[in-house]
Design a protein around this motif. Structure first.
Motif, PDB file in Angstrom:
ATOM      1  N   GLY A 236     -26.392 -51.200  40.585  1.00 22.32           N
ATOM      2  CA  GLY A 236     -26.549 -52.414  39.777  1.00 22.32           C
ATOM      3  C   GLY A 236     -27.342 -53.515  40.446  1.00 22.32           C
ATOM      4  N   CYS A 237     -27.854 -53.268  41.644  1.00 17.11           N
ATOM      5  CA  CYS A 237     -28.630 -54.284  42.352  1.00 17.11           C
ATOM      6  C   CYS A 237     -30.057 -54.322  41.823  1.00 17.11           C
ATOM      7  N   TRP A 238     -30.627 -55.500  41.863  1.00 18.44           N
ATOM      8  CA  TRP A 238     -32.022 -55.687  41.483  1.00 18.44           C
ATOM      9  C   TRP A 238     -32.874 -55.649  42.739  1.00 18.44           C
ATOM     10  N   SER A 239     -34.002 -54.960  42.665  1.00 19.97           N
ATOM     11  CA  SER A 239     -34.915 -54.859  43.797  1.00 19.97           C
ATOM     12  C   SER A 239     -36.333 -55.065  43.319  1.00 19.97           C
ATOM     13  N   PRO A 240     -37.177 -55.662  44.168  1.00 20.84           N
ATOM     14  CA  PRO A 240     -38.585 -55.763  43.787  1.00 20.84           C
ATOM     15  C   PRO A 240     -39.218 -54.370  43.818  1.00 20.84           C
ATOM     16  N   GLY A 241     -40.151 -54.162  42.923  1.00 15.46           N
ATOM     17  CA  GLY A 241     -40.824 -52.864  42.882  1.00 15.46           C
ATOM     18  C   GLY A 241     -40.211 -51.940  41.855  1.00 15.46           C
ATOM     19  N   ASP A 242     -40.271 -50.622  42.136  1.00 15.20           N
ATOM     20  CA  ASP A 242     -39.803 -49.652  41.150  1.00 15.20           C
ATOM     21  C   ASP A 242     -38.750 -48.694  41.689  1.00 15.20           C
ATOM     22  N   LYS A 243     -38.088 -49.059  42.793  1.00 12.57           N
ATOM     23  CA  LYS A 243     -36.996 -48.235  43.323  1.00 12.57           C
ATOM     24  C   LYS A 243     -35.945 -49.148  43.951  1.00 12.57           C
ATOM     25  N   CYS A 244     -34.758 -48.595  44.146  1.00 17.46           N
ATOM     26  CA  CYS A 244     -33.653 -49.354  44.724  1.00 17.46           C
ATOM     27  C   CYS A 244     -33.871 -49.504  46.229  1.00 17.46           C
ATOM     28  N   ASN A 245     -33.755 -50.719  46.725  1.00 20.46           N
ATOM     29  CA  ASN A 245     -33.921 -50.992  48.150  1.00 20.46           C
ATOM     30  C   ASN A 245     -32.596 -51.277  48.843  1.00 20.46           C
ATOM     31  N   ASN A 246     -31.497 -51.096  48.138  1.00 18.34           N
ATOM     32  CA  ASN A 246     -30.177 -51.334  48.709  1.00 18.34           C
ATOM     33  C   ASN A 246     -29.823 -50.186  49.652  1.00 18.34           C
ATOM     34  N   LYS A 247     -29.587 -50.473  50.941  1.00 11.68           N
ATOM     35  CA  LYS A 247     -29.303 -49.434  51.937  1.00 11.68           C
ATOM     36  C   LYS A 247     -27.923 -48.828  51.741  1.00 11.68           C
ATOM     37  N   LYS A 248     -27.025 -49.540  51.090  1.00 15.14           N
ATOM     38  CA  LYS A 248     -25.670 -49.022  50.866  1.00 15.14           C
ATOM     39  C   LYS A 248     -25.578 -48.177  49.600  1.00 15.14           C
ATOM     40  N   CYS A 249     -26.646 -48.129  48.816  1.00 16.99           N
ATOM     41  CA  CYS A 249     -26.654 -47.378  47.563  1.00 16.99           C
ATOM     42  C   CYS A 249     -26.663 -45.875  47.881  1.00 16.99           C
ATOM     43  N   SER A 250     -25.833 -45.114  47.162  1.00 15.49           N
ATOM     44  CA  SER A 250     -25.760 -43.669  47.409  1.00 15.49           C
ATOM     45  C   SER A 250     -26.840 -42.904  46.662  1.00 15.49           C
ATOM     46  N   LYS A 251     -27.611 -43.607  45.833  1.00 12.18           N
ATOM     47  CA  LYS A 251     -28.683 -42.947  45.085  1.00 12.18           C
ATOM     48  C   LYS A 251     -29.772 -42.532  46.056  1.00 12.18           C
ATOM     49  N   GLU A 252     -30.435 -41.449  45.761  1.00 14.61           N
ATOM     50  CA  GLU A 252     -31.494 -40.939  46.635  1.00 14.61           C
ATOM     51  C   GLU A 252     -32.558 -42.006  46.861  1.00 14.61           C
TER      52      GLU A 252
END
Length: 74
Positions: free
Chosen positions: A56-72
């Motif tokens: 659910g975090c917002w990141s600049p660009g087109d992919k998740c930049n959250n280091k704690k996110c379990s998504k690839e």
């Protein structure tokens, strides 16, 4: 009272001076208005952002930049 050529001449000079004074004032107002509008447009521009479906975090660009996110991370 008779209008002489010198009175007509000075009347025309005064009228022209007043006319150009108002034109200058209007031009300054127009320039100021355009500058204010362009500054408003710049402040309204957003950034490209990506919302991760997983964390659910917002990141600049087109992919998740959250280091704690379990998504690839790619």
């Amino acid at each position: 009272m008779m209008l002489s050529i010198s009175k007509i001449f000075w009347l025309l000079i005064i009228l022209v001076a007043v006319w150009y004074t108002f034109k200058i004032i209007e031009k300054r107002k127009s320039i100021s208005k355009n500058n204010d509008k362009s500054q408003e447009d710049m402040s309204k521009k957003g950034i490209d952002a990506y919302k991760c479906d997983n964390c659910g975090c917002w990141s600049p660009g087109d992919k998740c930049n959250n280091k704690k996110c379990s998504k690839e991370q790619s």
